[in-house]
Motif scaffolding. Structure first.
Motif, PDB file in Angstrom:
ATOM      1  N   SER A 117       3.057  -3.701   0.606  1.00 41.01           N
ATOM      2  CA  SER A 117       3.173  -2.266   0.351  1.00 41.01           C
ATOM      3  C   SER A 117       2.855  -1.889  -1.088  1.00 41.01           C
ATOM      4  O   SER A 117       2.734  -0.703  -1.398  1.00 41.01           O
ATOM      5  N   GLN A 118       2.748  -2.872  -1.948  1.00 42.71           N
ATOM      6  CA  GLN A 118       2.576  -2.590  -3.370  1.00 42.71           C
ATOM      7  C   GLN A 118       1.121  -2.249  -3.689  1.00 42.71           C
ATOM      8  O   GLN A 118       0.200  -2.813  -3.118  1.00 42.71           O
ATOM      9  N   ALA A 119       0.942  -1.329  -4.626  1.00 42.78           N
ATOM     10  CA  ALA A 119      -0.402  -0.872  -4.970  1.00 42.78           C
ATOM     11  C   ALA A 119      -1.104  -1.861  -5.894  1.00 42.78           C
ATOM     12  O   ALA A 119      -0.574  -2.188  -6.954  1.00 42.78           O
ATOM     13  N   PRO A 120      -2.276  -2.324  -5.519  1.00 40.81           N
ATOM     14  CA  PRO A 120      -3.068  -3.139  -6.451  1.00 40.81           C
ATOM     15  C   PRO A 120      -3.730  -2.245  -7.485  1.00 40.81           C
ATOM     16  O   PRO A 120      -3.684  -1.009  -7.394  1.00 40.81           O
ATOM     17  N   SER A 121      -4.354  -2.832  -8.454  1.00 40.84           N
ATOM     18  CA  SER A 121      -5.121  -2.058  -9.428  1.00 40.84           C
ATOM     19  C   SER A 121      -6.346  -1.468  -8.755  1.00 40.84           C
ATOM     20  O   SER A 121      -6.765  -1.910  -7.676  1.00 40.84           O
ATOM     21  N   ASP A 122      -6.943  -0.459  -9.400  1.00 36.75           N
ATOM     22  CA  ASP A 122      -8.180   0.093  -8.857  1.00 36.75           C
ATOM     23  C   ASP A 122      -9.262  -0.972  -8.770  1.00 36.75           C
ATOM     24  O   ASP A 122     -10.078  -0.982  -7.831  1.00 36.75           O
TER      25      ASP A 122
END
Length: 392
Positions: free
Chosen positions: A11-16
């Motif tokens: 669920s965690q956002a990776p970097s762009d």
């Protein structure tokens, strides 16, 4: 929110940069083109081509985290909330927001949606087939890495809760600490693998070792290592009569499909099931169903044979835990045979046919103007409103 979703690694956002590397290149190029010629507001629709149970939690939590990092507003219309049945091809949800910020997310959202919904559907069917049986999720070893493990465990927990609403016992937990939160527990469950019995040199000695180190834990003993399921089960019961009487002792059947359980053969297996559930053998059965009922491995006959042996020896409170390929069809066969199984350990809610897990997304609106490729008009929001009718 479903327990465990907010803290799941998936669920965690990776970097762009991470998103760019992992998404399909044509989405990255689309983002660059939109950035050059001007952004617009779009509405995506997500759907799957087969019936499923809605399990969008991880995908939506991931989207929330990504869009928060991008400071990009968006809205979600969740047509089928988590745990709800979805028909083939029906929209699961509509997501509206900046095309610039959504264009490169489609690949990763689809990865987190389709397989969880199918796993949820499988777990739902399994739990509903054996409503009085407890299930333990044992899928980790069959997963291709930890993210898949999270997705499968989450899906199973959603399907389980849906089955519980319909009266089933469902999944009581998982074998793995890391995904225990999905089942609202704090730790994984389980006692011993075959390796411990090999190390101990005997089934009884393995049970003694386990009980010495974990005296407060209910004891479940694998009994197939030496091919003496009944003999070793009764030996363990006689070694721990108090646990057996208190219902804190269980025997786990995990006989592999290359042989019959001790005391069984084709004729005797047929006789056992015919004695306890003759109706299970009175109608047409596929080869697979017959194997689950009276074949090698952990069949319905094997479970009944063990139950008879335990009861006849004076151990009616000893539980039977079964594992080995308990998929939807096998669970249904166990129901037909009224198999007296207390707990099923399984990872077979993992989809068998991976192509059935392919979720799909289409944009159905650009700056408020509905537009979709030919053949997908059924996904348009206005058409869906018309189908529902006024006042729906």
């Amino acid at each position: 929110m479903t327990p465990g979703v907010a803290t799941a690694a998936a669920s965690q956002a990776p970097s762009d940069a991470g998103i760019t590397a992992r998404t399909d290149s044509y989405f990255n190029r689309t983002k660059e083109i939109v950035g050059h010629f001007g952004d617009c507001q779009v509405t995506y629709v997500f759907f799957i081509r087969r019936p499923v149970i809605s399990a969008p939690g991880i995908a939506l939590e991931w989207l929330k985290n990504v869009m928060k990092a991008r400071n990009a507003p968006y809205t979600v219309e969740l047509i089928h909330p988590e745990g709800e049945w979805i028909g083939a091809g029906e929209p699961i949800m509509y997501i509206t927001g900046s095309f610039l910020h959504l264009a490169d997310l489609e690949t990763l959202l689809l990865q987190k949606l389709g397989s969880t919904c199918v796993a949820a559907h499988n777990a739902y069917q399994m739990a509903l087939s054996l409503p009085n049986t407890k299930f333990l999720a044992m899928d980790a070893r069959h997963c291709a890495g930890y993210e898949m493990q999270e997705l499968m465990a989450y899906g199973a927990s959603v399907g389980s809760r849906a089955a519980q609403k319909d009266g089933a016992t469902g999944f009581i937990g998982t074998a793995n600490h890391a995904v225990a939160a999905f089942f609202n527990t704090t730790h994984g469950f389980g006692t011993m693998p075959h390796a411990l019995i090999g190390y101990a040199g005997s089934t009884v000695r393995a049970a003694e070792m386990f009980h010495e180190i974990y005296p407060e834990t209910d004891l479940t003993v694998l009994v197939d290592y030496f091919g003496r399921e009944v003999t070793d089960a009764l030996s363990v019961c006689k070694s721990f009569p108090e646990l057996a009487e208190q219902g804190k002792l269980g025997v786990r059947l995990d006989t592999h499909g290359g042989r019959f359980m001790e005391g069984l053969n084709p004729q005797e297996s047929y006789a056992v099931v015919n004695r306890h559930a003759p109706e299970a053998l009175r109608r047409y059965r596929s080869d697979t169903e017959l194997r689950y009922l009276i074949g090698t491995g952990v069949s319905a006959a094997a479970i009944w044979h063990m139950r008879d042996a335990l009861d006849n020896a004076g151990f009616p409170n000893v539980k039977i835990i079964a594992s080995s390929g308990f998929n939807v069809i096998k669970c249904a066969c166990m129901t037909d045979a009224h198999a007296p199984v207390d707990v099923v350990g399984t990872g077979s809610f993992i989809p068998d046919q991976w192509n059935e897990t392919y979720a799909t997304a289409d944009i159905v609106s650009y700056n408020g103007q509905e537009r979709v490729k030919i053949g997908r008009e059924f996904l348009l929001p206005s058409l869906r409103t018309l189908q529902k009718g006024p006042g729906s």
